[in-house]
Scaffold this active site. Structure first.
Site, PDB file in Angstrom:
ATOM      1  N   GLU A 230    -149.566  -8.075  50.911  1.00  0.00           N
ATOM      2  CA  GLU A 230    -148.371  -7.602  50.197  1.00  0.00           C
ATOM      3  C   GLU A 230    -148.503  -6.156  49.746  1.00  0.00           C
ATOM      4  O   GLU A 230    -147.529  -5.403  49.773  1.00  0.00           O
ATOM      5  CB  GLU A 230    -148.086  -8.501  48.985  1.00  0.00           C
TER       6      GLU A 230
ATOM      7  N   GLU B  69    -157.066 -15.800  49.936  1.00  0.00           N
ATOM      8  CA  GLU B  69    -157.097 -14.366  50.270  1.00  0.00           C
ATOM      9  C   GLU B  69    -157.146 -13.534  49.003  1.00  0.00           C
ATOM     10  O   GLU B  69    -157.869 -12.538  48.913  1.00  0.00           O
ATOM     11  CB  GLU B  69    -155.866 -14.002  51.109  1.00  0.00           C
TER      12      GLU B  69
END
Length: 309
Positions: free
Chosen positions: A102, A135
């Protein structure tokens, strides 16, 4: 000719994400025809066709670091592809949802990039959630409360044990347990940890207190006095064992040089605050405790400063 055997240490590297990515397409709802590179090579995907990850556990992004990443992307491009999955779109046009990356996606948008390299994988909602959490936990810049809540989601939604979570994220089991303990802190203290006013070490020390009220009260004092982790540990121990603290203070008072003790008493009377002088052969420090801005202004005035500035 002897066959080469894989290095077990090398096999362990990066096992967190790879262990979660399916070797064959997962069973997902029907999606309009979407380009999925079978050999895992990245595709250039328009940024406008990618939406944010609804399962994201990260709540804060450091704007200065995001700006640095954006500058790097503007100069050299995106070095590491993001990970996305195809999702249904009423228009029938290709559409994707972020799984990992992101910050790269946000930074690329910030510098006006039109596309971004991405690896497309067919994964379910459950796999997306687990991959996102793992992650994030493998990164070093999550704040302690974000890490604690991420472990909590892995535990609650996937029924993973602490040992299993440690294996998935490459962390020590004791570390996982310590982060989960942070969730015992009252909300006001969790917010201080999340904002960076209190560190992980401060939070662990505060957990030694019995009640949420005691933790919240102690946290306020720690922040107000800018206590170090070691000082916080000593302070908490004093709250837990006040008799030991009183005996130690009495011993220190008896051993203190009379002139130093008189100076400390004078400062206490002048300021109306708790003052402690630590003196060793003419060297040391003066500690003045205050509980609000009015007390702080009084200290500045007594020291000749202008509290109105």
């Amino acid at each position: 000719m002897p066959t080469a055997t894989a290095d077990p240490k090398r096999r362990a590297l990066g096992k967190g994400l790879e262990s979660l990515l399916p070797s064959r397409p997962a069973v997902v709802p029907h999606i309009a025809a979407t380009a999925v590179e079978p050999n895992g090579k990245p595709l250039e995907i328009p940024l406008d066709e990618i939406e944010r990850n609804p399962f994201q556990t990260r709540t804060r992004f450091d704007d200065s670091k995001l700006a640095e990443l954006a500058a790097s992307i503007a100069a050299t491009g995106v070095v590491q592809p993001i990970l996305v999955r195809p999702i249904s779109n009423p228009t029938g046009q290709p559409h994707y949802q972020l799984i990992a990356g992101e910050r790269r996606w946000l930074a690329s948008r910030r510098v006006g990039k039109s596309t971004i390299p991405a690896i497309v994988r067919q994964v379910s909602d459950e796999q997306t959630l687990e991959i996102t959490i793992v992650e994030n936990l493998q990164r070093a810049d999550l704040n302690p409360m974000e890490q604690a809540r991420a472990y909590q989601r892995l535990s609650q939604q996937f029924q993973l044990t602490q040992e299993q979570m440690a294996t998935r994220t490459g962390k020590e089991r004791a570390s996982v347990a310590n982060f989960l303990r942070l969730l015992r802190l009252p909300e006001s203290v969790q917010l201080k940890v999340e904002s960076g006013d209190l560190s992980f070490g401060h939070a662990r020390a505060l957990l030694g207190l019995d009640t949420a009220e005691a933790m919240a009260s102690a946290a306020q004092k720690v922040v107000a006095l800018s206590l170090s982790v070691r000082q916080t540990e000593t302070y908490v121990q004093g709250l837990i064992n006040p008799e030991v603290k009183s005996k130690k203070e009495e011993k220190n008072k008896q051993e203190m040089d009379p002139n130093v003790r008189e100076a400390a008493d004078l400062l206490r009377r002048t300021l109306g605050l708790k003052v402690q002088i630590e003196d060793k052969k003419g060297k040391g420090r003066v500690i003045i405790e205050y509980s609000g801005l009015e007390d702080f202004d009084a200290i500045l005035t007594a020291l000749g400063g202008d509290a109105g500035k």
